[in-house]
Motif scaffolding. Structure first.
Motif, PDB file in Angstrom:
ATOM      1  N   ASN A  17       0.842  -1.154  -0.097  1.00 27.93           N
ATOM      2  CA  ASN A  17      -0.029  -0.063  -0.029  1.00 27.93           C
ATOM      3  C   ASN A  17       0.941   1.217   0.005  1.00 27.93           C
ATOM      4  O   ASN A  17       1.579   1.587   1.134  1.00 27.93           O
ATOM      5  N   THR A  19       0.158   4.296  -0.086  1.00 25.34           N
ATOM      6  CA  THR A  19      -0.318   5.455   0.972  1.00 25.34           C
ATOM      7  C   THR A  19      -0.309   5.226   2.036  1.00 25.34           C
ATOM      8  O   THR A  19      -0.633   6.134   3.128  1.00 25.34           O
ATOM      9  N   ALA A  20       0.212   3.938   2.801  1.00 25.03           N
ATOM     10  CA  ALA A  20       0.093   3.691   4.011  1.00 25.03           C
ATOM     11  C   ALA A  20       1.077   4.522   4.747  1.00 25.03           C
ATOM     12  O   ALA A  20       2.177   4.859   4.300  1.00 25.03           O
ATOM     13  N   ARG A  26       7.151   5.092   1.294  1.00 25.99           N
ATOM     14  CA  ARG A  26       6.666   4.709  -0.186  1.00 25.99           C
ATOM     15  C   ARG A  26       8.032   4.445  -1.159  1.00 25.99           C
ATOM     16  O   ARG A  26       8.314   3.615  -1.804  1.00 25.99           O
ATOM     17  N   SER A  49      -5.905  -0.953  -7.130  1.00 21.90           N
ATOM     18  CA  SER A  49      -6.052   0.729  -7.124  1.00 21.90           C
ATOM     19  C   SER A  49      -7.087   0.797  -6.023  1.00 21.90           C
ATOM     20  O   SER A  49      -7.409   2.142  -5.915  1.00 21.90           O
ATOM     21  N   SER A  50      -7.487  -0.214  -5.045  1.00 21.44           N
ATOM     22  CA  SER A  50      -8.380   0.173  -3.946  1.00 21.44           C
ATOM     23  C   SER A  50      -8.468  -0.971  -3.153  1.00 21.44           C
ATOM     24  O   SER A  50      -7.906  -1.982  -3.311  1.00 21.44           O
ATOM     25  N   PRO A  51      -8.876  -0.785  -1.964  1.00 17.67           N
ATOM     26  CA  PRO A  51      -8.956  -1.948  -0.866  1.00 17.67           C
ATOM     27  C   PRO A  51      -9.778  -2.986  -1.308  1.00 17.67           C
ATOM     28  O   PRO A  51      -9.155  -4.161  -1.149  1.00 17.67           O
ATOM     29  N   ALA A  54      -7.590  -4.747  -3.640  1.00 18.34           N
ATOM     30  CA  ALA A  54      -6.258  -5.439  -2.964  1.00 18.34           C
ATOM     31  C   ALA A  54      -6.699  -6.762  -2.783  1.00 18.34           C
ATOM     32  O   ALA A  54      -6.111  -7.648  -2.608  1.00 18.34           O
ATOM     33  N   GLY A  73       2.404  -2.482   4.637  1.00 14.64           N
ATOM     34  CA  GLY A  73       1.474  -1.119   4.940  1.00 14.64           C
ATOM     35  C   GLY A  73       1.008  -1.288   6.499  1.00 14.64           C
ATOM     36  O   GLY A  73       1.997  -2.134   7.279  1.00 14.64           O
ATOM     37  N   THR A  77      -3.985  -2.603   5.672  1.00 10.12           N
ATOM     38  CA  THR A  77      -3.378  -3.671   4.564  1.00 10.12           C
ATOM     39  C   THR A  77      -3.518  -4.832   4.953  1.00 10.12           C
ATOM     40  O   THR A  77      -3.918  -5.619   4.101  1.00 10.12           O
ATOM     41  N   ARG A  80      -7.041  -6.648   4.944  1.00 11.82           N
ATOM     42  CA  ARG A  80      -7.212  -6.929   3.625  1.00 11.82           C
ATOM     43  C   ARG A  80      -6.841  -8.225   3.199  1.00 11.82           C
ATOM     44  O   ARG A  80      -7.210  -9.425   2.481  1.00 11.82           O
ATOM     45  N   GLY A  98       2.683   1.341   8.205  1.00 14.17           N
ATOM     46  CA  GLY A  98       1.432   2.142   8.108  1.00 14.17           C
ATOM     47  C   GLY A  98       1.367   3.243   9.190  1.00 14.17           C
ATOM     48  O   GLY A  98       2.679   3.332  10.108  1.00 14.17           O
TER      49      GLY A  98
END
Length: 305
Positions: A17, A19-20, A26, A49-51, A54, A73, A77, A80, A98
């Motif tokens: 992830n 964005t975590a 990153r 591109s989305s939870p 994922a 993440g 993350t 999921r 995260g």
């Protein structure tokens, strides 16, 4: 012919992830992937591109016969990924990258992502994994979800639900504003808590059902929870007013809130929880509406450590 057909382990699938943790790790991903590759196993990065994508990618990877799944993440993350590996023999490694990394830290992984990858790579080389428990929750509509850390079903869940509905402000201030709004509206709610079949009727502002001790980035909401004991820990904050909640809340980081006279602790294998108008949050992720039944599932996950 697949790797499994040749008797070789499948690849290590990686859910990352970017964005975590607000993206602070990153740029670390290439080094993390290199560290996993030292295991001698092929590394396969999953794309999403989305939870929801994922989670679907993790399910597809497990169905395709991956040899392991690694999540880079935070707790969201991990949550999921757990949906795909729970109850299977596919080993799992969480790399804490995260804002909240409670499950990874509570199950013994280093808080530093590079060090966590070293632990995972060594376990892969050695063919080693260790069993830990997970919690399985079932909604009234028959939907099942797994979680690793904590299910929030009181004030914290209500705040999360409020923050998720808000469009302004952006970032962490939105959560802070949601806290202020819900503090102003704070009132005990009537819960039915059934522990291994024994019913308890109570009024409460905070209810947590835990497999691991912490949530929210290190808050020890259920300090005695142990993800290897086959039990769930339940902590209930009863008829607490605003002033008391503000005073008690900081004590959650040390876990000393459980000594407050308005806080009760329980332990059970199965927890049935009912209340009106509550959407639960598990591992920090929006989960199921109450009522739910939560069951401790011993050894439901194989950890790469």
């Amino acid at each position: 012919m697949t790797a499994d057909d040749r008797g070789e382990p499948g690849p290590v699938a990686v859910l990352a992830n970017p964005t975590a943790g607000r993206g602070r790790h990153r740029g670390l991903l290439p080094r993390l992937l290199e560290g996993l590759a030292t295991s001698g196993r092929r590394v396969q990065v999953l794309t999403a591109s989305s939870p929801a994508e994922a989670e679907a990618a993790c399910h597809a990877a497990v169905a395709d016969g991956v040899g392991a799944l690694v999540a880079v993440g935070g707790d969201g993350t991990v949550h999921r990924a757990l949906q795909a590996v729970a109850g299977t023999t596919v080993p799992f490694g969480p790399v804490p990258a995260g804002t909240g990394n409670d499950f990874a830290v509570d199950t013994g992984f280093p808080a530093d992502p590079l060090r966590a990858v070293e632990v995972i790579a060594e376990a892969l080389r050695a063919g080693r994994s260790r069993a830990v428990d997970l919690a399985r929750m079932s909604g009234a509509d028959g939907v099942d979800r797994w979680y690793g850390a904590v299910l929030a079903a009181g004030f914290d869940a209500i705040v999360n639900e409020r923050a998720n509905r808000m469009r302004w402000p952006r970032g962490p201030r939105r959560y802070d504003l949601a806290i202020l709004v819900e503090l102003a509206r704070l009132r005990p709610r009537r819960y039915t808590l059934r522990l291994d079949g024994v019913a308890h009727e109570l009024d409460a502002v905070l209810v947590a059902v835990a497999n691991c001790p912490t949530y929210g980035g290190g808050m020890r909401i259920c300090p005695a929870a142990d993800p290897t004991d086959g039990l769930l820990d339940v902590v209930v904050g009863g008829r607490i007013d605003r002033r008391t909640l503000i005073r008690v809340k900081p004590r959650i980081y040390q876990g000393t809130h459980v000594t407050h006279p308005l806080v009760a602790s329980y332990r059970a294998r199965t927890v049935e929880l009912t209340a009106e108008g509550i959407t639960t949050y598990a591992d920090g992720e929006r989960a199921l509406d109450l009522p739910v039944t939560i069951t401790a599932v011993p050894g439901a996950l194989r950890l790469l450590r």
